[in-house]
Write a protein that holds these residues in place. Structure first.
Motif, PDB file in Angstrom:
ATOM      1  N   TYR A   1     -25.655  -0.207  33.582  1.00 26.90           N
ATOM      2  CA  TYR A   1     -25.638   1.029  33.725  1.00 26.90           C
ATOM      3  C   TYR A   1     -24.544   1.728  32.530  1.00 26.90           C
ATOM      4  CZ  TYR A   1     -25.252   5.468  36.107  1.00 26.90           C
ATOM      5  OH  TYR A   1     -25.309   6.822  36.423  1.00 26.90           O
ATOM      6  N   ASN A   2     -24.852   2.842  32.335  1.00 22.72           N
ATOM      7  CA  ASN A   2     -24.227   3.412  31.057  1.00 22.72           C
ATOM      8  C   ASN A   2     -22.583   3.567  31.042  1.00 22.72           C
ATOM      9  OD1 ASN A   2     -23.935   5.898  32.455  1.00 22.72           O
ATOM     10  ND2 ASN A   2     -25.929   6.875  31.980  1.00 22.72           N
ATOM     11  N   ASP A   3     -21.956   3.495  32.028  1.00 19.09           N
ATOM     12  CA  ASP A   3     -20.593   3.376  32.184  1.00 19.09           C
ATOM     13  C   ASP A   3     -20.098   2.130  32.401  1.00 19.09           C
ATOM     14  OD1 ASP A   3     -21.147   2.685  34.695  1.00 19.09           O
ATOM     15  OD2 ASP A   3     -19.842   4.533  35.611  1.00 19.09           O
TER      16      ASP A   3
ATOM     17  N   PRO B   1     -18.496  -1.011  30.349  1.00 13.25           N
ATOM     18  CA  PRO B   1     -17.931  -1.520  29.505  1.00 13.25           C
ATOM     19  C   PRO B   1     -18.753  -2.483  28.566  1.00 13.25           C
ATOM     20  CG  PRO B   1     -16.654  -2.382  31.004  1.00 13.25           C
ATOM     21  CD  PRO B   1     -17.664  -1.439  31.563  1.00 13.25           C
TER      22      PRO B   1
ATOM     23  N   LYS C   1     -24.369  -2.906  37.238  1.00 12.06           N
ATOM     24  CA  LYS C   1     -23.114  -2.518  37.361  1.00 12.06           C
ATOM     25  C   LYS C   1     -22.234  -3.505  38.512  1.00 12.06           C
ATOM     26  CE  LYS C   1     -19.867   1.322  38.067  1.00 12.06           C
ATOM     27  NZ  LYS C   1     -19.710   2.857  37.884  1.00 12.06           N
TER      28      LYS C   1
END
Length: 419
Positions: free
Chosen positions: A99-101, A103, A327
């Motif tokens: 997922y884009n958040d 790290p 995530k």
RNA sequence: GGAGAGAUGGCAGAGUGGUUGAAUGCACCGGUCUUGAAAACCGGCAAAGGGGCAACUCUUUCCUGAGUUCGAAUCUCAGUCUCUCCGCCA
């Protein structure tokens, strides 16, 4: 499993996503296979249509021709299915996209701590490890397990066996009564297709205990986590929107080969071939995945709060996440003997990745049939909770205080003493 | 372990070689009627994959896999699972 259509239409986000996981993928090959697959499908369909028309016409003069068409179809079909197979094999071994958040990072060193909670105990003496404590109490016996079974097993005895049961029941009750999960007591054995659904197969065959059966075509495995069997409860189904979210919890033994971890945590019960774990699984509408992940993670930390064990929450970096996860939050508990935090729970959202593998769908509010979202998280690993309680609640004389929350489950004793 | 019955759409349940992707009922959705709702009536309603900007269209699928046939939900064989009865055993 990713949808080839999505890959075709948005190849760059797949390239980026898998790059974040440091996996080299031959996208050229995927696209080529896909193209050829579709080409063969078209050829096949044209012939099938022709054949269908002949058979509808019942015109005997065309029957010979129809036979020939059948042969051609067979040839094309076998070429097509070979290519489709190759394509599917590649697709089945691609992990989920982060997922884009999440790290970016290669390994656990890039994981990021999000919060710390609880008070790290201050000992006036040198705290012992859980296995020293357990062996001194005569309630953990690793040598005996080695004799009867092999390495990485343990006999848990007496009050520690009671503690194990107490922890499991306490966690179950909390998730059922406070957190809204439904209790399930599932089979501990899963077929290969079930294992495929959650992503253990085909890639992680080596980590699984496979049963040796002489009949049956299915392969059968001891579950490495209840996630496998709970998540697959919705496999091959189109479920009603009204019953979402589904939240389930189970306490089960888990079996893992731990191949490739030789030399790691060889002492004690941190890394065993068999351990109890309380597992939460949620089936949700896909757009609810991330909210549910936060909720689930809170359900897990709640247990540690109630047990008054110090912990921290971290978000896993792209390279450290499991195969199916988009995530993941890990919860790590403080272990005085190691003077560091160790994983005690892992909560992941898998988005629709597992649902696609399982063919688990529902009708959304627009009446479209779409894949559900799946999440799983430990709440918590029971074996490691024993470890944490032994170490954090140890007294100088080697006895163990019982956390307040567990007393009702421990016949109200305050303390475990050597016998 | 022995004997028998079965597996069809979200569910129930017809269908035993030829426009059957599949009757009918329930559920669900849209409409008419109604102040609103219910009832009644009318209409719609499977999935996967391919082609097309789209409207749309084509192919496949009646547990799974092989086979017979110009043509299979329907016939044959193998397998899986479920149910009933008997036996055995937690």
């Amino acid at each position: 499993m990713h949808n080839i259509k999505d890959i075709r239409s948005d190849i760059s986000s797949f390239k980026d996503g898998l790059k974040k996981r440091f996996i080299d993928v031959d996208f050229e090959k995927i696209l080529l296979l896909d193209e050829n697959n579709r080409k063969f499908i078209q050829e096949k369909e044209n012939l099938e249509k022709e054949k269908k028309e002949i058979s509808k016409s019942k015109d005997k003069s065309l029957f010979e021709k129809s036979k020939e068409i059948s042969k051609k179809i067979e040839e094309i079909s076998s070429s097509q299915s070979k290519i489709k197979n190759e394509l599917d094999n590649i697709l089945a071994s691609l992990p989920n996209l982060p997922y884009n958040d999440v790290p970016i990072g290669k390994d656990e060193n890039s994981n990021i701590e999000i919060l710390k909670s609880g008070k790290i105990p201050n000992f006036t003496f040198k705290p012992k490890s859980h296995y020293e404590l357990g062996e001194n109490l005569n309630m953990l016996d690793f040598d005996l397990a080695t004799k009867t079974t092999g390495s990485r097993f343990v006999f848990v005895k007496d009050k520690l066996a009671l503690l194990e049961r107490a922890i499991s029941n306490f966690m179950l009750d909390t998730h059922i009564n406070l957190n809204g999960y439904k209790e399930i007591s599932p089979p501990l054995i899963a077929t290969d297709s079930t294992m495929f659904g959650t992503g253990q197969l085909p890639k992680f065959d080596n980590d699984q205990f496979e049963l040796k059966l002489d009949d049956s075509n299915d392969r059968k495995f001891l579950i490495p986590t209840a996630e496998v069997i709970l998540t697959n409860m919705v496999k091959d189904q189109i479920i009603n929107k009204e019953i979402l979210p589904i939240r389930m919890v189970a306490s089960t033994p888990c079996f893992r080969k731990e191949a490739g971890s030789y030399g790691k945590d060889t002492k004690g019960m941190i890394r065993q071939h068999q351990f109890y774990k309380v597992e939460m699984v949620s089936i949700v509408e896909p757009n609810q995945c991330l909210a549910e992940l936060d909720r689930m993670t809170n359900c897990a930390t709640k247990i540690l709060d109630l047990l008054k064990l110090p912990y921290r929450k971290i978000i896993l970096c792209s390279g450290d996440m499991g195969f199916s996860a988009e995530k993941t939050f890990d919860i790590e508990v403080w272990l005085p003997s190691e003077n560091k935090y160790r994983e005690i729970s892992s909560c992941s959202s898998c988005g629709s990745f597992q649902a696609r593998r399982m063919k688990a769908r529902y009708k959304n509010s627009k009446k479209e049939t779409v894949f559900v979202g799946t999440l799983n998280g430990s709440g918590l690993a029971v074996g490691r909770t024993i470890v944490a309680i032994l170490e954090n609640y140890q007294q100088e004389d080697g006895s163990i205080l019982i956390p307040e929350a567990l007393k009702p489950y421990m016949n109200n004793i305050d303390k475990i003493n050597k016998i």
